[in-house]
Scaffold this active site. Structure first.
Site, PDB file in Angstrom:
ATOM      1  N   ASN A 141       0.759  -1.169  -0.014  1.00  0.00           N
ATOM      2  CA  ASN A 141       0.036   0.189   0.034  1.00  0.00           C
ATOM      3  C   ASN A 141       0.800   1.365  -0.102  1.00  0.00           C
ATOM      4  O   ASN A 141       0.349   2.213   0.131  1.00  0.00           O
ATOM      5  CB  ASN A 141      -0.965   0.065   1.100  1.00  0.00           C
ATOM      6  CG  ASN A 141      -0.350  -0.074   2.450  1.00  0.00           C
ATOM      7  OD1 ASN A 141       1.016   0.013   2.694  1.00  0.00           O
ATOM      8  ND2 ASN A 141      -0.973   0.087   3.617  1.00  0.00           N
ATOM      9  N   HIS A 143       3.436   1.758   2.003  1.00  0.00           N
ATOM     10  CA  HIS A 143       4.044   2.400   3.479  1.00  0.00           C
ATOM     11  C   HIS A 143       5.420   2.029   3.334  1.00  0.00           C
ATOM     12  O   HIS A 143       6.074   1.333   2.648  1.00  0.00           O
ATOM     13  CB  HIS A 143       3.307   1.677   4.770  1.00  0.00           C
ATOM     14  CG  HIS A 143       3.657   0.012   4.820  1.00  0.00           C
ATOM     15  ND1 HIS A 143       2.816  -0.680   4.840  1.00  0.00           N
ATOM     16  CD2 HIS A 143       4.897  -0.487   4.942  1.00  0.00           C
ATOM     17  CE1 HIS A 143       3.283  -1.847   5.111  1.00  0.00           C
ATOM     18  NE2 HIS A 143       4.635  -1.932   5.001  1.00  0.00           N
ATOM     19  N   GLU A 148       1.891   4.405   7.712  1.00  0.00           N
ATOM     20  CA  GLU A 148       0.917   3.935   6.683  1.00  0.00           C
ATOM     21  C   GLU A 148       0.427   5.217   5.957  1.00  0.00           C
ATOM     22  O   GLU A 148       0.771   6.318   6.244  1.00  0.00           O
ATOM     23  CB  GLU A 148      -0.176   3.363   7.376  1.00  0.00           C
ATOM     24  CG  GLU A 148       0.041   2.273   8.459  1.00  0.00           C
ATOM     25  CD  GLU A 148       0.126   0.968   7.444  1.00  0.00           C
ATOM     26  OE1 GLU A 148       0.387   0.957   6.431  1.00  0.00           O
ATOM     27  OE2 GLU A 148      -0.224  -0.382   7.951  1.00  0.00           O
TER      28      GLU A 148
END
Length: 247
Positions: A141, A143, A148
């Site tokens: 994603n 990160h 995050e």
């Protein structure tokens, strides 16, 4: 923010398999060691940097002058838990390289005040003179460390909540999803950017989209790894699968 100047400072090295990727990464680490009397290396965990650590362990180089800092650590695991990053680093780096365990620093997830634990970790990095080479992985994603999507680009070491996607990606190391921690202590993006050199390692097709966004998309908190474009000295090691969406 993602102009050609920032992108041109990223050196891309593409290799076909894990073994040659690990060798290229080890060469870069050894270059850093050779250029400094007391080098400071930041280390990531996960499957992507493992070939690099195996290459280092297979050599005869002396690492006694090196100080090491982990990127992050889970919160909520018992001391000595096999999947705590302190234990992973012991198995993959400390013991294979014959290190003094005191030279490997990991954020303290057992502190009563985790915000203070983050601040103490920042102070420890500063006291060591800052990180010369920071080894990084990238999440699917986007990160970076455990920063995050949505993390501030100038964030510091702190408590972070793991997304469901990250927890599912790490489920393979645990018996079930319920066993995967929901929180961690992680170096911030601002902390990572202060390292003198960054080495990002990406392996596998599931990292291809995130890597392409990080290197060619806008610099945005929605893709934390895009901060690589703001650093002046970045090397990216990627296998063919991870680099498949890059020209």
């Amino acid at each position: 923010m993602a102009g050609s100047l920032q992108r041109s400072s990223i050196r891309m090295i593409r290799r076909a398999d894990a073994a040659t990727l690990g060798q290229a990464g080890a060469d870069l680490v050894l270059e850093t060691l050779a250029g400094r009397p007391a080098p400071v290396i930041g280390v990531a965990t996960g499957s992507s940097p493992s070939p690099l650590y195996k290459e280092l362990a297979g050599g005869t180089d002396d690492f006694s002058s090196v100080t090491w800092f982990a990127l992050d650590e889970y919160v909520g695991l018992a001391r000595g838990h096999a999947q705590s990053y302190a234990e992973v680093l012991r198995r993959e780096i400390v013991e294979p390289l014959g290190l003094d365990p005191a030279t490997m620093h990991v954020p303290d997830p057992h502190s009563e005040k985790l915000d203070e634990a983050g601040a103490r970790y920042e102070q420890r990095i500063a006291a060591a003179g800052g990180i010369d080479l920071q080894i990084l992985g990238i999440g699917r994603n986007g990160h970076l460390a455990f920063n995050e999507p949505g993390a501030a680009l100038d964030s510091r070491t702190r408590l972070e909540t793991l997304t469901e996607d990250t927890r599912r990606a790490n489920q393979r190391f645990f018996d079930s999803l319920e066993d995967v921690p929901t929180h961690c202590l992680t170096q911030g993006l601002g902390t990572i950017l202060e390292a003198r050199q960054l080495l990002l390692i990406a392996r596998g097709r599931e990292k291809a989209e995130a890597l392409a966004r990080a290197l060619t998309g806008p610099v945005t908190p929605e893709c934390p790894a895009s901060v690589l474009q703001l650093h002046g000295n970045v090397t990216v090691l990627a296998d063919d699968a991870a680099a498949s969406l890059l020209a």
